[in-house]
Write a protein that holds these residues in place. Structure first.
Motif, short mmCIF file in Angstrom:
data_model
loop_
_atom_site.label_atom_id
_atom_site.label_comp_id
_atom_site.label_asym_id
_atom_site.label_seq_id
_atom_site.Cartn_x
_atom_site.Cartn_y
_atom_site.Cartn_z
N PRO A 164 -8.08 3.67 1.27
CA PRO A 164 -8.58 4.76 0.08
C PRO A 164 -7.50 5.21 -0.80
O PRO A 164 -6.65 5.96 -0.05
CB PRO A 164 -9.44 5.74 0.65
N PRO B 94 -0.13 1.24 -10.14
CA PRO B 94 -1.52 0.59 -9.71
C PRO B 94 -1.34 -0.73 -9.07
O PRO B 94 -0.54 -1.48 -9.53
CB PRO B 94 -2.25 0.52 -11.09
N VAL C 228 -9.91 -6.55 -5.99
CA VAL C 228 -11.09 -7.38 -6.89
C VAL C 228 -11.26 -8.72 -5.91
O VAL C 228 -10.31 -9.41 -5.69
CB VAL C 228 -10.22 -7.81 -7.99
N ARG D 258 -6.63 -0.82 -5.46
CA ARG D 258 -8.19 -1.44 -5.43
C ARG D 258 -7.92 -2.91 -5.07
O ARG D 258 -7.05 -3.53 -5.21
CB ARG D 258 -8.69 -1.34 -6.99
N TYR E 287 0.74 -1.09 0.02
CA TYR E 287 -0.06 0.20 0.04
C TYR E 287 0.89 1.39 0.09
O TYR E 287 0.58 2.17 -0.69
CB TYR E 287 -0.93 0.22 1.35
N THR F 234 -3.21 -4.01 -7.50
CA THR F 234 -4.66 -4.66 -7.45
C THR F 234 -4.59 -6.14 -6.62
O THR F 234 -3.40 -6.75 -7.05
CB THR F 234 -5.07 -5.11 -8.69
#
Length: 149
Positions: A41, A28, A48, A46, A19, A30
């Motif tokens: 946030p 990015p 999934v 993100r 993070y 994921t």
């Protein structure tokens, strides 16, 4: 470059390192898991959620990862698949898996699986140590530095 995480078995401490890195270098990140994950946030992070099932998260990562991406996993068959696509792989203890060492790791994994299926107790991995966390952070930093260079 994108970072993909096989998140079902990824230690919390390693996720925290990821993070911070994703935010710092704006790459990015994921996390793929078959359970709901709470992530901080950030436009760079993100989660999934995939359906429950054998290797569903692994399949999702294997399909999505591309050359130049980084995949964080301890799953050797998944590592082999994404290495073949040109992705870099780091296991949660900081070991870089690549075309030079993945076949040896696959062979060892298969041997250990044969022993376990024959009833031999092989034990599990040791608890994640501070040295493991530092090795992971250092390896991740090296891969992210290549992105800039």
């Amino acid at each position: 470059m994108k970072i993909w995480v096989d998140a079902d078995a990824c230690p919390v401490a390693i996720k925290e390192i990821l993070y911070r890195a994703a935010k710092r270098v704006e790459v990015p990140l994921t996390l793929v898991a078959n359970q709901m994950l709470r992530v901080p946030p950030s436009p760079w992070i993100r989660a999934v959620q995939v359906p429950a099932g054998f290797d569903v998260a692994d399949q999702r990562i294997a399909e999505a990862a591309e050359a130049g991406d980084v995949v964080v996993t301890a799953d050797i068959p998944l590592a082999s698949l994404v290495i073949a696509k040109g992705a870099a792989v780091i296991d949660p203890r900081g070991e870089l898996l690549d075309a030079r060492n993945i076949q040896e790791r696959l062979t060892l994994r298969n041997f250990m699986e044969t022993l376990r299926s024959g009833g031999v107790e092989t034990g599990g991995p040791a608890a994640l140590s501070s040295a493991d966390k530092q090795a992971f952070a250092n390896q991740l930093d090296r891969l992210l530095a290549r992105r800039k260079g």
